[in-house]
Design a protein around this motif. Structure first.
Motif, PDB file in Angstrom:
ATOM      1  N   LEU A  37       0.836  -1.184   0.000  1.00 61.03           N
ATOM      2  CA  LEU A  37       0.000   0.000   0.000  1.00 61.03           C
ATOM      3  C   LEU A  37       0.878   1.243   0.000  1.00 61.03           C
ATOM      4  O   LEU A  37       1.973   1.256   0.571  1.00 61.03           O
ATOM      5  N   ASN A  38       0.397   2.276  -0.649  1.00 61.50           N
ATOM      6  CA  ASN A  38       1.122   3.538  -0.620  1.00 61.50           C
ATOM      7  C   ASN A  38       1.003   4.131   0.777  1.00 61.50           C
ATOM      8  O   ASN A  38      -0.024   3.981   1.437  1.00 61.50           O
ATOM      9  N   PRO A  39       2.041   4.818   1.226  1.00 52.85           N
ATOM     10  CA  PRO A  39       1.933   5.439   2.552  1.00 52.85           C
ATOM     11  C   PRO A  39       0.868   6.529   2.526  1.00 52.85           C
ATOM     12  O   PRO A  39       0.618   7.140   1.481  1.00 52.85           O
ATOM     13  N   PRO A  40       0.229   6.788   3.645  1.00 54.49           N
ATOM     14  CA  PRO A  40      -0.799   7.836   3.657  1.00 54.49           C
ATOM     15  C   PRO A  40      -0.185   9.202   3.405  1.00 54.49           C
ATOM     16  O   PRO A  40       0.983   9.455   3.715  1.00 54.49           O
ATOM     17  N   GLU A  41      -0.967  10.072   2.828  1.00 56.78           N
ATOM     18  CA  GLU A  41      -0.503  11.429   2.545  1.00 56.78           C
ATOM     19  C   GLU A  41      -0.382  12.220   3.844  1.00 56.78           C
ATOM     20  O   GLU A  41      -1.109  11.985   4.798  1.00 56.78           O
ATOM     21  N   LYS A  42       0.540  13.165   3.849  1.00 56.44           N
ATOM     22  CA  LYS A  42       0.681  14.040   5.021  1.00 56.44           C
ATOM     23  C   LYS A  42      -0.520  14.967   5.086  1.00 56.44           C
ATOM     24  O   LYS A  42      -0.967  15.496   4.076  1.00 56.44           O
ATOM     25  N   LEU A  63      -6.856  24.386   7.537  1.00 58.78           N
ATOM     26  CA  LEU A  63      -7.296  23.456   8.573  1.00 58.78           C
ATOM     27  C   LEU A  63      -8.367  22.502   8.038  1.00 58.78           C
ATOM     28  O   LEU A  63      -8.328  21.293   8.295  1.00 58.78           O
ATOM     29  N   LEU A  64      -9.303  23.023   7.268  1.00 65.51           N
ATOM     30  CA  LEU A  64     -10.353  22.178   6.694  1.00 65.51           C
ATOM     31  C   LEU A  64      -9.782  21.147   5.716  1.00 65.51           C
ATOM     32  O   LEU A  64     -10.188  19.984   5.724  1.00 65.51           O
ATOM     33  N   PHE A  65      -8.842  21.584   4.872  1.00 62.62           N
ATOM     34  CA  PHE A  65      -8.249  20.649   3.916  1.00 62.62           C
ATOM     35  C   PHE A  65      -7.392  19.598   4.620  1.00 62.62           C
ATOM     36  O   PHE A  65      -7.326  18.453   4.173  1.00 62.62           O
ATOM     37  N   SER A  66      -6.749  19.965   5.718  1.00 60.62           N
ATOM     38  CA  SER A  66      -5.962  18.968   6.427  1.00 60.62           C
ATOM     39  C   SER A  66      -6.858  17.924   7.096  1.00 60.62           C
ATOM     40  O   SER A  66      -6.515  16.747   7.139  1.00 60.62           O
ATOM     41  N   THR A  69      -7.965  15.656   4.358  1.00 57.73           N
ATOM     42  CA  THR A  69      -6.877  14.736   4.010  1.00 57.73           C
ATOM     43  C   THR A  69      -6.850  13.562   4.963  1.00 57.73           C
ATOM     44  O   THR A  69      -6.713  12.407   4.550  1.00 57.73           O
ATOM     45  N   ARG A  70      -7.013  13.844   6.240  1.00 58.88           N
ATOM     46  CA  ARG A  70      -7.014  12.777   7.243  1.00 58.88           C
ATOM     47  C   ARG A  70      -8.173  11.814   7.017  1.00 58.88           C
ATOM     48  O   ARG A  70      -8.021  10.600   7.108  1.00 58.88           O
ATOM     49  N   GLU A  71      -9.344  12.354   6.698  1.00 57.43           N
ATOM     50  CA  GLU A  71     -10.510  11.500   6.431  1.00 57.43           C
ATOM     51  C   GLU A  71     -10.306  10.648   5.184  1.00 57.43           C
ATOM     52  O   GLU A  71     -10.657   9.473   5.160  1.00 57.43           O
ATOM     53  N   ALA A  72      -9.737  11.248   4.123  1.00 55.44           N
ATOM     54  CA  ALA A  72      -9.504  10.498   2.890  1.00 55.44           C
ATOM     55  C   ALA A  72      -8.473   9.394   3.115  1.00 55.44           C
ATOM     56  O   ALA A  72      -8.581   8.307   2.530  1.00 55.44           O
ATOM     57  N   ASN A  73      -7.480   9.653   3.945  1.00 55.16           N
ATOM     58  CA  ASN A  73      -6.502   8.618   4.273  1.00 55.16           C
ATOM     59  C   ASN A  73      -7.170   7.455   5.006  1.00 55.16           C
ATOM     60  O   ASN A  73      -6.859   6.294   4.752  1.00 55.16           O
ATOM     61  N   GLN A  78      -6.741   7.507  -1.975  1.00 55.04           N
ATOM     62  CA  GLN A  78      -5.394   8.062  -2.130  1.00 55.04           C
ATOM     63  C   GLN A  78      -5.402   9.346  -2.951  1.00 55.04           C
ATOM     64  O   GLN A  78      -4.724  10.309  -2.618  1.00 55.04           O
ATOM     65  N   ARG A  79      -6.152   9.367  -4.032  1.00 53.74           N
ATOM     66  CA  ARG A  79      -6.158  10.533  -4.924  1.00 53.74           C
ATOM     67  C   ARG A  79      -6.747  11.755  -4.223  1.00 53.74           C
ATOM     68  O   ARG A  79      -6.199  12.851  -4.317  1.00 53.74           O
ATOM     69  N   LYS A  80      -7.851  11.580  -3.541  1.00 52.81           N
ATOM     70  CA  LYS A  80      -8.476  12.693  -2.830  1.00 52.81           C
ATOM     71  C   LYS A  80      -7.578  13.190  -1.698  1.00 52.81           C
ATOM     72  O   LYS A  80      -7.483  14.393  -1.451  1.00 52.81           O
ATOM     73  N   ALA A  81      -6.906  12.278  -1.027  1.00 54.98           N
ATOM     74  CA  ALA A  81      -5.985  12.657   0.046  1.00 54.98           C
ATOM     75  C   ALA A  81      -4.816  13.465  -0.509  1.00 54.98           C
ATOM     76  O   ALA A  81      -4.358  14.416   0.123  1.00 54.98           O
ATOM     77  N   GLN A  82      -4.350  13.084  -1.691  1.00 57.69           N
ATOM     78  CA  GLN A  82      -3.241  13.808  -2.327  1.00 57.69           C
ATOM     79  C   GLN A  82      -3.647  15.242  -2.650  1.00 57.69           C
ATOM     80  O   GLN A  82      -2.897  16.190  -2.367  1.00 57.69           O
ATOM     81  N   ILE A  83      -4.820  15.407  -3.237  1.00 60.22           N
ATOM     82  CA  ILE A  83      -5.296  16.742  -3.615  1.00 60.22           C
ATOM     83  C   ILE A  83      -5.505  17.607  -2.373  1.00 60.22           C
ATOM     84  O   ILE A  83      -5.051  18.764  -2.319  1.00 60.22           O
ATOM     85  N   ASN A  84      -6.170  17.061  -1.370  1.00 58.84           N
ATOM     86  CA  ASN A  84      -6.419  17.822  -0.142  1.00 58.84           C
ATOM     87  C   ASN A  84      -5.131  18.164   0.590  1.00 58.84           C
ATOM     88  O   ASN A  84      -5.016  19.230   1.191  1.00 58.84           O
ATOM     89  N   SER A  85      -4.154  17.269   0.533  1.00 62.56           N
ATOM     90  CA  SER A  85      -2.869  17.532   1.182  1.00 62.56           C
ATOM     91  C   SER A  85      -2.153  18.707   0.525  1.00 62.56           C
ATOM     92  O   SER A  85      -1.581  19.561   1.204  1.00 62.56           O
ATOM     93  N   ARG A  86      -2.195  18.755  -0.794  1.00 57.48           N
ATOM     94  CA  ARG A  86      -1.564  19.885  -1.502  1.00 57.48           C
ATOM     95  C   ARG A  86      -2.241  21.201  -1.161  1.00 57.48           C
ATOM     96  O   ARG A  86      -1.570  22.227  -0.958  1.00 57.48           O
ATOM     97  N   TRP A  87      -3.584  21.189  -1.123  1.00 61.24           N
ATOM     98  CA  TRP A  87      -4.298  22.408  -0.789  1.00 61.24           C
ATOM     99  C   TRP A  87      -4.024  22.836   0.656  1.00 61.24           C
ATOM    100  O   TRP A  87      -3.877  24.026   0.941  1.00 61.24           O
ATOM    101  N   ALA A  88      -3.943  21.889   1.563  1.00 61.17           N
ATOM    102  CA  ALA A  88      -3.645  22.222   2.964  1.00 61.17           C
ATOM    103  C   ALA A  88      -2.263  22.856   3.089  1.00 61.17           C
ATOM    104  O   ALA A  88      -2.089  23.849   3.793  1.00 61.17           O
ATOM    105  N   LEU A  89      -1.296  22.296   2.383  1.00 61.33           N
ATOM    106  CA  LEU A  89       0.057  22.862   2.416  1.00 61.33           C
ATOM    107  C   LEU A  89       0.083  24.249   1.795  1.00 61.33           C
ATOM    108  O   LEU A  89       0.698  25.176   2.348  1.00 61.33           O
TER     109      LEU A  89
END
Length: 115
Positions: A37-42, A63-66, A69-73, A78-89
């Protein structure tokens, strides 16, 4: 209710051991392929919380995007977590940059006004 899901009819689904062994000889078990499995997104939750001290207008979406990201993980998306992680950063970093710029500008303007 479907006919095969009746819990009272489960006894009729039980097959004898001899018949199970014969079925296994006809249909041998396929080998199981394990894929890593791919590691979860930050989720950058800590960075989002720190960015609240700089510019709250940009830190709230971070804060909302982070959290998303946690929920998608947790759901394995994986794809939704990646997108939300980028927006949170992106929102966290922009909040810190805008807030730092405003703090520096206010210090400079205050020091120029006093002199």
């Amino acid at each position: 209710m479907a006919t095969g899901t009746d819990p009272r009819n489960l006894e009729s689904k039980v097959i004898p051991m001899q018949q199970a062994l014969q079925i296994q000889k006809v249909y041998p078990m396929q080998p199981v392929v394990l894929m890593p499995l791919n590691p979860p997104e930050k989720d950058y939750l800590f960075l989002s919380i720190i960015s609240l001290f700089f510019c709250i207008l940009l830190a709230i979406p971070a804060l909302l995007f982070s959290i998303k990201t946690r929920e998608a993980n947790l759901l394995g998306n994986q794809r939704k977590a990646q997108i939300n992680s980028r927006w949170a950063l992106a929102f966290s970093v922009s909040s810190i940059l805008v807030g730092s710029t405003m703090i520096v500008c206010s210090i400079v303007l205050t020091s120029l006004r006093e002199s």
